[in-house]
Design a protein around this motif. Structure first.
Motif, PDB file in Angstrom:
ATOM      1  N   ALA A  30     -13.461 -33.431 -15.506  1.00 10.50           N
ATOM      2  CA  ALA A  30     -12.311 -34.290 -15.801  1.00 10.50           C
ATOM      3  C   ALA A  30     -11.332 -33.552 -16.699  1.00 10.50           C
ATOM      4  CB  ALA A  30     -12.770 -35.586 -16.468  1.00 10.50           C
ATOM      5  N   LEU A  31     -10.041 -33.690 -16.369  1.00 14.58           N
ATOM      6  CA  LEU A  31      -8.958 -33.158 -17.193  1.00 14.58           C
ATOM      7  C   LEU A  31      -7.697 -33.867 -16.756  1.00 14.58           C
ATOM      8  CD1 LEU A  31      -7.800 -31.276 -19.294  1.00 14.58           C
ATOM      9  CD2 LEU A  31      -7.697 -29.468 -17.583  1.00 14.58           C
TER      10      LEU A  31
ATOM     11  N   SER B 201     -17.160 -23.469 -23.152  1.00 10.98           N
ATOM     12  CA  SER B 201     -18.456 -23.455 -22.483  1.00 10.98           C
ATOM     13  C   SER B 201     -18.257 -23.235 -20.994  1.00 10.98           C
ATOM     14  CB  SER B 201     -19.203 -24.773 -22.726  1.00 10.98           C
ATOM     15  OG  SER B 201     -18.458 -25.868 -22.215  1.00 10.98           O
ATOM     16  N   SER B 202     -19.332 -22.869 -20.315  1.00  9.79           N
ATOM     17  CA  SER B 202     -19.284 -22.653 -18.871  1.00  9.79           C
ATOM     18  C   SER B 202     -19.845 -23.868 -18.142  1.00  9.79           C
ATOM     19  CB  SER B 202     -20.094 -21.409 -18.502  1.00  9.79           C
ATOM     20  OG  SER B 202     -19.566 -20.253 -19.126  1.00  9.79           O
TER      21      SER B 202
ATOM     22  N   ILE C  33     -16.634 -30.852 -19.185  1.00  4.68           N
ATOM     23  CA  ILE C  33     -17.232 -29.719 -18.471  1.00  4.68           C
ATOM     24  C   ILE C  33     -18.741 -29.931 -18.462  1.00  4.68           C
ATOM     25  CG2 ILE C  33     -17.592 -27.217 -18.442  1.00  4.68           C
ATOM     26  CD1 ILE C  33     -14.947 -26.956 -19.966  1.00  4.68           C
ATOM     27  N   ARG C  34     -19.368 -29.876 -17.303  1.00  8.53           N
ATOM     28  CA  ARG C  34     -20.827 -30.063 -17.217  1.00  8.53           C
ATOM     29  C   ARG C  34     -21.457 -28.912 -16.446  1.00  8.53           C
ATOM     30  NH1 ARG C  34     -21.641 -35.066 -19.231  1.00  8.53           N
ATOM     31  NH2 ARG C  34     -20.168 -36.723 -18.724  1.00  8.53           N
TER      32      ARG C  34
ATOM     33  N   ALA D 160     -14.974 -24.142 -11.083  1.00 11.68           N
ATOM     34  CA  ALA D 160     -15.987 -23.478 -11.897  1.00 11.68           C
ATOM     35  C   ALA D 160     -15.326 -22.961 -13.171  1.00 11.68           C
ATOM     36  CB  ALA D 160     -16.632 -22.340 -11.133  1.00 11.68           C
ATOM     37  N   VAL D 161     -15.976 -23.176 -14.285  1.00  9.60           N
ATOM     38  CA  VAL D 161     -15.415 -22.835 -15.589  1.00  9.60           C
ATOM     39  C   VAL D 161     -16.296 -21.792 -16.259  1.00  9.60           C
ATOM     40  CG1 VAL D 161     -14.795 -23.707 -17.881  1.00  9.60           C
ATOM     41  CG2 VAL D 161     -14.430 -25.132 -15.854  1.00  9.60           C
TER      42      VAL D 161
END
Length: 418
Positions: free
Chosen positions: A353-354, A347-348, A417-418, A376-377
């Motif tokens: 957190a990781l 997802s984008s 991811i949010r 940014a993902v």
């Protein structure tokens, strides 16, 4: 001490492995690029990219080959180059042209150009009888749609001149085909500012697992270093999610993959001065060539090979570029297999957190590299969107992949991811 000219590079692991291999083998290099900032941006804050630690760093328009050749010839007269290399697919044909112009070692420009263009590779291999998928190369929509119907759905749509799985898609019907072609048309210039060829490669969707054959060519002889397996996800894209070396294959399948790769390299004329990464599908009808890459494998495969065999493919790449016999002797590293797995975002959003601390010090772990929170993902559509990787080895057998999958499960549990 030899002096190499390095023309551009990927900014991933090979951009660090290549300078290391040059220096550890007692050589020096000059780095030639059109955009220093491309490499400055890829280095961690407060550090310098290893490529920019070259003996000389020179800027020139590496995208204009006709203007570049006389400029490099002038530099050669002053600096004296013994070989020329790049790890970036987009500049492999440029390097081959430079080597020919300066009389330096390396494969012929036509062979490299044919391998770097997926449509030309298909035609050359087909003419030579090397097995691959049924395919068509078209530019206009009506011709694309007609060719797709002739091949039959589902099929694979590919650009002919991009890398890392970019815009490679499985399509199941004409609507999906149209969407894939529109997306490709909306990307007319690659990441290095080179205008793309506006044709589409359509291929039969092949069944079976995919592997790669790692080879080194020197003085007309091609030596197989080994076979690596591959896992793929991200449908309808084809995102590489992991690799293990050596591949867990029956001996007959490994031999079939190797012989198919050797036939492809021979057909293309890549039998001297090259390290190659040839991708093969082990289909129900036998091995089929997916791609031939005239450079060392990416995605940490070269490091998997080194951990298991002691063979440094980056160093071999340097030596054959200098016209020297590479050291391909196996050494006892204590590992029977090594694997890498990539954290692929589904997802984008923004990485919140990781945490890799839970896996870094576990037995068998060789590498852990993870993105920092705040990044940014983008949901993965190619091999360019990873959030990191974990690498592990197995001293007892072919258990490295299973070990990596367990480690990735632990990382995914803490991924937000949010």
């Amino acid at each position: 001490m030899a002096h190499l000219l390095v023309v551009e590079s990927w900014v991933g692991s090979m951009s660090r492995l290549l300078p290391r291999a040059i220096r550890e083998n007692g050589h020096a290099f000059t780095f030639l690029t059109r955009d220093l900032h491309h490499y400055l941006r890829s280095a961690p804050e407060g550090t310098a990219h290893p490529l920019l630690g070259a003996r000389n760093v020179i800027t020139a328009d590496t995208n204009d080959i006709e203007a570049l050749l006389p400029e490099v010839e002038r530099l050669h007269g002053v600096l004296g180059f013994d070989g020329v290399v790049t790890s970036c697919d987009y500049y492999l044909p440029t390097v081959a042209r430079i080597a020919e112009r300066l009389g330096l070692p390396g494969p012929g420009p036509e062979a490299v150009q044919n391998a770097c263009r997926k449509d030309t590779t298909r035609r050359v291999l087909d003419d030579a009888g090397v097995p691959g998928p049924r395919f068509a190369v078209r530019e206009e929509w009506a011709d694309i749609a007609r060719a797709a119907r002739d091949i039959g759905y589902p099929l694979v749509v590919k650009p002919v001149d991009l890398c890392a799985g970019m815009y490679v898609r499985r399509v199941d019907d004409e609507a999906q085909l149209a969407a894939a072609c529109r997306a490709l048309a909306d990307f007319p210039v690659n990441a290095r500012g080179q205008r793309r060829t506006p044709v589409v490669l359509l291929e039969e969707l092949l069944d079976g697992p995919e592997v790669s054959v790692e080879t080194v060519s020197y003085a007309g002889a091609v030596q197989v270093v080994g076979v690596t397996d591959k896992s793929v996800g991200g449908a309808p894209a084809f995102v590489e999610t992991g690799h293990m070396f050596p591949a867990a294959l029956p001996p007959a399948d490994a031999e079939a993959a190797e012989q198919t790769a050797l036939a492809a390299l021979k057909a293309l004329g890549l039998t001297d001065g090259i390290v190659a990464h040839t991708e093969i599908k082990l289909t129900s009808a036998g091995p089929r060539v997916v791609e031939v890459n005239p450079r060392p494998a990416g995605n940490r495969i070269t490091e998997l090979v080194r951990h298991v065999t002691g063979i440094d493919l980056a160093a071999a790449f340097v030596e054959v570029a200098l016209g020297r016999a590479p050291d391909l002797r196996h050494t006892d590293t204590g590992l029977r297999s090594a694997a890498v797995g990539f954290l692929v975002p589904g997802s984008s959003g923004t990485l919140e957190a990781l945490d890799g601390m839970s896996v870094r010090d576990l037995p068998g772990v060789l590498e852990v590299q993870l993105a920092e929170p705040g990044r940014a993902v983008k949901a993965a559509g190619s091999n360019n969107e990873y959030l990191g990787h974990v690498m592990a080895g197995d001293a007892g057998g072919l258990g490295a992949r299973a070990r990596v999958e367990t480690l990735l499960d632990g990382l995914r549990a803490g991924l937000v991811i949010r």
